[in-house]
Scaffold this motif. Structure first.
Motif, PDB file in Angstrom:
ATOM      1  N   THR A  84       0.831  -1.206   0.000  1.00  0.00           N
ATOM      2  CA  THR A  84       0.000   0.000   0.000  1.00  0.00           C
ATOM      3  C   THR A  84       0.865   1.255   0.000  1.00  0.00           C
ATOM      4  OG1 THR A  84      -1.512  -1.296   1.348  1.00  0.00           O
ATOM      5  CG2 THR A  84      -2.007   1.009   1.076  1.00  0.00           C
ATOM      6  N   VAL A  85       1.961   1.228   0.804  1.00  0.00           N
ATOM      7  CA  VAL A  85       2.858   2.391   0.809  1.00  0.00           C
ATOM      8  C   VAL A  85       3.501   2.571  -0.571  1.00  0.00           C
ATOM      9  CG1 VAL A  85       4.987   3.267   1.811  1.00  0.00           C
ATOM     10  CG2 VAL A  85       3.257   2.308   3.270  1.00  0.00           C
ATOM     11  N   GLY A  86       3.833   1.442  -1.219  1.00  0.00           N
ATOM     12  CA  GLY A  86       4.402   1.538  -2.566  1.00  0.00           C
ATOM     13  C   GLY A  86       3.421   2.140  -3.561  1.00  0.00           C
ATOM     14  N   VAL A  87       2.148   1.724  -3.464  1.00  0.00           N
ATOM     15  CA  VAL A  87       1.126   2.304  -4.357  1.00  0.00           C
ATOM     16  C   VAL A  87       0.991   3.800  -4.116  1.00  0.00           C
ATOM     17  CG1 VAL A  87      -1.331   2.302  -4.892  1.00  0.00           C
ATOM     18  CG2 VAL A  87      -0.155   0.159  -4.638  1.00  0.00           C
ATOM     19  N   ILE A  88       0.987   4.194  -2.825  1.00  0.00           N
ATOM     20  CA  ILE A  88       0.828   5.625  -2.507  1.00  0.00           C
ATOM     21  C   ILE A  88       2.009   6.429  -3.059  1.00  0.00           C
ATOM     22  CG2 ILE A  88       0.807   7.253  -0.593  1.00  0.00           C
ATOM     23  CD1 ILE A  88      -0.757   5.157   0.985  1.00  0.00           C
ATOM     24  N   ILE A  89       3.245   5.898  -2.870  1.00  0.00           N
ATOM     25  CA  ILE A  89       4.427   6.633  -3.348  1.00  0.00           C
ATOM     26  C   ILE A  89       4.407   6.730  -4.876  1.00  0.00           C
ATOM     27  CG2 ILE A  89       6.936   6.526  -3.506  1.00  0.00           C
ATOM     28  CD1 ILE A  89       6.935   5.372  -0.702  1.00  0.00           C
ATOM     29  N   SER A  90       4.048   5.631  -5.544  1.00  0.00           N
ATOM     30  CA  SER A  90       3.998   5.670  -7.014  1.00  0.00           C
ATOM     31  C   SER A  90       2.953   6.654  -7.509  1.00  0.00           C
ATOM     32  CB  SER A  90       3.696   4.284  -7.558  1.00  0.00           C
ATOM     33  OG  SER A  90       4.691   3.373  -7.191  1.00  0.00           O
ATOM     34  N   LEU A  91       1.796   6.681  -6.839  1.00  0.00           N
ATOM     35  CA  LEU A  91       0.745   7.619  -7.265  1.00  0.00           C
ATOM     36  C   LEU A  91       1.186   9.055  -7.081  1.00  0.00           C
ATOM     37  CD1 LEU A  91      -2.546   6.002  -5.964  1.00  0.00           C
ATOM     38  CD2 LEU A  91      -1.888   6.369  -8.301  1.00  0.00           C
ATOM     39  N   ILE A  92       1.897   9.343  -5.948  1.00  0.00           N
ATOM     40  CA  ILE A  92       2.329  10.726  -5.712  1.00  0.00           C
ATOM     41  C   ILE A  92       3.363  11.137  -6.756  1.00  0.00           C
ATOM     42  CG2 ILE A  92       3.599  12.181  -4.101  1.00  0.00           C
ATOM     43  CD1 ILE A  92       2.133  10.768  -1.851  1.00  0.00           C
ATOM     44  N   ILE A  93       4.326  10.226  -7.067  1.00  0.00           N
ATOM     45  CA  ILE A  93       5.317  10.537  -8.111  1.00  0.00           C
ATOM     46  C   ILE A  93       4.609  10.778  -9.439  1.00  0.00           C
ATOM     47  CG2 ILE A  93       7.236   9.567  -9.432  1.00  0.00           C
ATOM     48  CD1 ILE A  93       8.093   8.102  -6.947  1.00  0.00           C
ATOM     49  N   GLY A  94       3.645   9.907  -9.771  1.00  0.00           N
ATOM     50  CA  GLY A  94       2.961  10.028 -11.047  1.00  0.00           C
ATOM     51  C   GLY A  94       2.175  11.314 -11.171  1.00  0.00           C
ATOM     52  N   LEU A  95       1.437  11.686 -10.115  1.00  0.00           N
ATOM     53  CA  LEU A  95       0.631  12.909 -10.245  1.00  0.00           C
ATOM     54  C   LEU A  95       1.505  14.140 -10.265  1.00  0.00           C
ATOM     55  CD1 LEU A  95      -0.216  14.669  -7.339  1.00  0.00           C
ATOM     56  CD2 LEU A  95      -1.227  12.479  -6.882  1.00  0.00           C
ATOM     57  N   PHE A  96       2.644  14.102  -9.544  1.00  0.00           N
ATOM     58  CA  PHE A  96       3.566  15.245  -9.605  1.00  0.00           C
ATOM     59  C   PHE A  96       4.098  15.437 -11.020  1.00  0.00           C
ATOM     60  CE2 PHE A  96       8.009  16.703  -9.412  1.00  0.00           C
ATOM     61  CZ  PHE A  96       7.782  17.986  -8.947  1.00  0.00           C
ATOM     62  N   PHE A  97       4.605  14.347 -11.626  1.00  0.00           N
ATOM     63  CA  PHE A  97       5.220  14.517 -12.943  1.00  0.00           C
ATOM     64  C   PHE A  97       4.186  14.829 -14.019  1.00  0.00           C
ATOM     65  CE2 PHE A  97       8.983  12.549 -11.104  1.00  0.00           C
ATOM     66  CZ  PHE A  97       9.960  13.326 -11.677  1.00  0.00           C
ATOM     67  N   THR A  98       2.980  14.242 -13.895  1.00  0.00           N
ATOM     68  CA  THR A  98       1.945  14.549 -14.888  1.00  0.00           C
ATOM     69  C   THR A  98       1.503  16.003 -14.797  1.00  0.00           C
ATOM     70  OG1 THR A  98       1.222  12.285 -14.535  1.00  0.00           O
ATOM     71  CG2 THR A  98      -0.163  13.654 -15.885  1.00  0.00           C
ATOM     72  N   GLY A  99       1.378  16.510 -13.562  1.00  0.00           N
ATOM     73  CA  GLY A  99       1.033  17.920 -13.401  1.00  0.00           C
ATOM     74  C   GLY A  99       2.108  18.838 -13.940  1.00  0.00           C
TER      75      GLY A  99
END
Lengths: 130, 95
Positions: free
Chosen positions: A8-23
């Motif tokens: 779950t922590v891995g999913v959260i970290i990946s989502l945060i990285i993804g939304l940062f770079f997409t933004g």
């Protein structure tokens, strides 16, 4: 239990990285003032953002107990094709002369996409030569 | 564990909002983009953001059935970008 928490922590970290770079990719596409700079923003940052989202999808499938790696197929395809399409769009910008032209090549007469070579002058459309 | 699941759901919704806003930004660039290269780039970015939205939808629903659709959209996006660029560069797609 401990693997579930780690996934779950891995999913959260990946989502945060993804939304940062997409933004960052979206803001760069809208805000930058040069055609080549605008080309630079989404083709690098956007690809990394989508890669992080796919990583989150893989980790989430393991969290659900039906783990699979086949999102890596999309990731590999995107990472291979993004530089190719970026190269094509840079060639379009060079061709339409939306940027400062590159310095003259050392030996050859001209860059292939900028001008019609001397040998092909009579084949070319006379409107493009003007 | 419940707290972590709640944080993950919040992250998913924030990611949905961010990718949608990036999609709207790409659409604005497609609308006003001063040159042809900018419009091609905006279409390519919109395809990539659409892939991200479908992947996020798959995570939210907990299914794997969107995988093939995502792969096909990725391939179609690459081919259409190359076709637009070839058309601008050469005046023809398949010579």
């Amino acid at each position: 239990m401990i693997t579930e928490i780690a996934l779950t922590v891995g999913v959260i970290i990946s989502l945060i990285i993804g939304l940062f770079f997409t933004g960052v990719a979206g803001i760069g596409l809208l805000k930058l003032d040069n055609a080549m700079s605008r080309l630079h923003a989404p083709t690098k940052a956007g690809t990394v953002g989508i890669g992080a989202f796919l990583m989150a999808s893989v980790l989430h499938s393991f969290l659900l107990g039906q783990g699979s790696f086949h999102e890596f197929l999309i990731l590999g395809f995107l990472f291979i094709t993004a530089p190719i399409s970026a190269n094509f769009m840079a060639k379009v910008n060079l061709h339409r002369q939306n940027c400062t032209p590159p310095p003259a090549p050392p030996r050859d007469d001209m860059w292939a996409t900028l001008n019609v070579p001397e040998a092909d002058r009579e084949l070319a459309d006379p409107q493009e030569l003007a | 564990m419940t707290l972590l699941s709640t944080i993950m759901d919040v992250c998913l919704y924030v990611a949905f909002i961010t990718v949608s806003v990036a999609q709207v930004m790409a659409m604005i660039r497609l609308w006003k983009g001063p040159s042809t290269g900018d419009r091609i780039l905006a279409l390519d970015t919109m395809v990539i953001n659409a892939i991200g939205l479908i992947v996020l939808l798959g995570i939210v629903q907990g299914t794997q059935i969107y995988f093939e659709a995502t792969l096909i959209i990725a391939m179609l996006g690459f081919v259409s970008t190359v076709a637009y660029a070839r058309f601008v560069l050469r005046g023809d797609i398949i010579e």
